[in-house]
Design an enzyme around this catalytic site. Structure first.
Site, short mmCIF file in Angstrom:
data_model
loop_
_atom_site.label_atom_id
_atom_site.label_comp_id
_atom_site.label_asym_id
_atom_site.label_seq_id
_atom_site.Cartn_x
_atom_site.Cartn_y
_atom_site.Cartn_z
N GLY A 133 0.44 -1.56 0.39
CA GLY A 133 -0.03 -0.04 -0.20
C GLY A 133 0.81 1.03 0.06
O GLY A 133 0.39 2.50 -1.00
N CYS A 173 -0.84 -3.87 13.93
CA CYS A 173 -1.40 -3.02 14.83
C CYS A 173 -2.94 -3.05 16.26
O CYS A 173 -3.14 -2.58 16.62
CB CYS A 173 -2.63 -1.92 13.81
SG CYS A 173 -3.50 -2.88 12.89
N1 SAH Z 1 1.12 -1.56 4.82
C1 SAH Z 1 0.91 -2.85 5.04
C2 SAH Z 1 0.24 -3.45 5.93
C3 SAH Z 1 0.88 -3.26 7.33
S1 SAH Z 1 -0.05 -4.84 8.61
C4 SAH Z 1 -0.22 -2.90 3.44
O1 SAH Z 1 0.12 -1.95 2.44
O2 SAH Z 1 -0.21 -3.88 3.27
C5 SAH Z 1 1.64 -5.69 9.23
C6 SAH Z 1 2.81 -6.36 8.76
O3 SAH Z 1 4.06 -6.02 8.71
C7 SAH Z 1 2.32 -7.63 8.43
O4 SAH Z 1 2.35 -7.80 6.93
C8 SAH Z 1 3.05 -8.41 8.70
O5 SAH Z 1 3.52 -9.50 8.16
C9 SAH Z 1 4.74 -7.39 9.06
N2 SAH Z 1 5.18 -7.44 9.98
C10 SAH Z 1 4.75 -7.67 11.58
N3 SAH Z 1 5.88 -8.38 12.31
C11 SAH Z 1 6.92 -8.55 11.28
C12 SAH Z 1 8.16 -8.19 11.77
N4 SAH Z 1 8.56 -8.45 12.46
N5 SAH Z 1 9.56 -8.12 10.85
C13 SAH Z 1 8.68 -8.06 8.52
N6 SAH Z 1 7.64 -8.22 9.37
C14 SAH Z 1 6.68 -8.23 10.24
#
Ligand code: SAH
Length: 331
Positions: free
Chosen positions: A13, A77
């Site tokens: 996104g 989140c």
């Molecule tokens: N902005 C993104 C969505 C973010 S949601 C979009 O447009 O789709 C949060 C994301 O963080 C998720 O995809 C999850 O897999 C990732 N995530 C969570 N903890 C993480 C970590 N420690 N290292 C890498 N990715 C992580």
């Protein structure tokens, strides 16, 4: 020419928002640990370097080598959601973000940051850690609580955003102490849903009996509606508060049908059969993409299931809101 690091990239996104903002620069590296999200990301951005790894394993040295000056990120989140337990900094899912907050003092090349999270983040301990770290490292920042419906998009998704900039000489934006809840530009009324609706939608999107039993809690949208509810990860699993449903019928027909159905018990066959007339259906993943302002050419690979699409979309961001914020951040 800006060089960008996209963290927690999901389905990209932020990448879409960067493109839409038409600012000069490129996504140098995207990072996420969700393999399905990564597959979708690469399908849409085959040329972008994407790394499947834990953000907590990133070192300051590595980031320095990338020669990036901007970070766009939407950390998990769940620790801050109202439906969750609001564990805040005690939720292990915040570990990687807290790690980044601490790493900031070593990231001397980073000039611009955009961060997105849920409403609720603004009152968390992690928010205070983040803001303290921004201040300590010489950043000026602005916090926002914004909804796409305020930038002309017929969808609700109230989210917290923070933009931060190290050098503010020449920054046209006038920052405020308080959280800003609307953007200066007048975006007018949101368009009607007609613009994003697909035709010939398959029957698989019709609500099943289990969900029709919960018909009284559904949020129904029409062709001419200029609004829809926020789509969450649980869309199509639960009826209440996970996103709107759609019908070709009009308000009068819906009202009449509901009146009729509610003369029966909600768990009776009659209740459900009566409501079937309305052909209530879910918005398709493609329609949800459009409601989240993804570009027309954005696609899910065919092997990704519909359920997976909704899950990924529920985690993602509204592209339009972020592209507007990027314009402010880099102005
Ligand atoms: N902005 C993104 C969505 C973010 S949601 C979009 O447009 O789709 C949060 C994301 O963080 C998720 O995809 C999850 O897999 C990732 N995530 C969570 N903890 C993480 C970590 N420690 N290292 C890498 N990715 C992580």
């Amino acid at each position: 020419m800006h060089r960008i690091l996209e963290l927690y990239s999901g389905i990209g996104g932020m990448h879409c928002a960067w493109k839409e903002s038409q600012l000069d620069g490129e996504i140098v590296l995207a990072i996420d640990i969700n393999t399905v999200a990564n597959e979708v990301y690469t399908y849409n951005f085959p040329e972008t370097c994407l790394s499947n790894r834990n953000i907590q394993s990133l070192t300051a040295k590595e980031i320095e080598k990338l020669n990036v000056n901007s970070v766009l990120m939407s950390p998990p989140c769940q620790p801050f959601t109202r439906n969750g337990k609001y564990l805040d900094e005690n939720d292990p899912r915040t570990n990687s973000f807290i790690y980044l907050i601490q790493l900031l003092s070593e990231l001397n090349n980073i000039e611009y940051i955009l961060m997105e999270n849920v409403k609720g983040f603004e009152r968390s301990t992690v928010r205070n850690l983040f803001i303290d770290s921004l201040k300590a490292n010489g950043f000026s920042y602005q916090e926002f609580l914004l909804c796409p419906s305020k930038v002309g998009v017929p969808n609700s998704r109230l989210r917290y955003y923070c933009i931060a900039r190290r050098s503010i000489s020449g920054w046209h934006f006038k920052r405020k102490e308080e959280i800003i809840t609307s953007l200066p530009h007048d975006y007018g009324l949101p368009n009607t849903l007609e613009d994003i609706l697909q035709t010939d939608v398959q029957d698989m999107y019709l609500l099943n009996d289990k969900l029709l039993k919960r018909a009284n809690v559904l949020d129904i949208c029409y062709k001419h509606s200029r609004r829809s509810c926020c789509f969450t990860k649980a869309y199509t699993h639960y009826a209440e508060g996970t996103g709107s449903v759609y019908t070709e019928a009009n308000e009068q027909q819906v009202e009449k049908c509901y009146k009729m159905a509610n003369t029966f018990d909600v768990s009776s066959k009659h209740f459900i059969e009566t409501l079937k007339e309305l052909k209530l259906r879910f918005f398709t993943p493609c329609e949800v993409l459009r409601l989240m302002s993804f570009p027309q050419n954005y696609k899910f690979p065919s092997n990704v299931t519909t359920k997976q699409c909704y899950r990924l979309l529920g985690n993602s961001v509204n592209v339009k809101v972020i592209s507007e914020l990027l314009k402010i951040l880099f102005d």
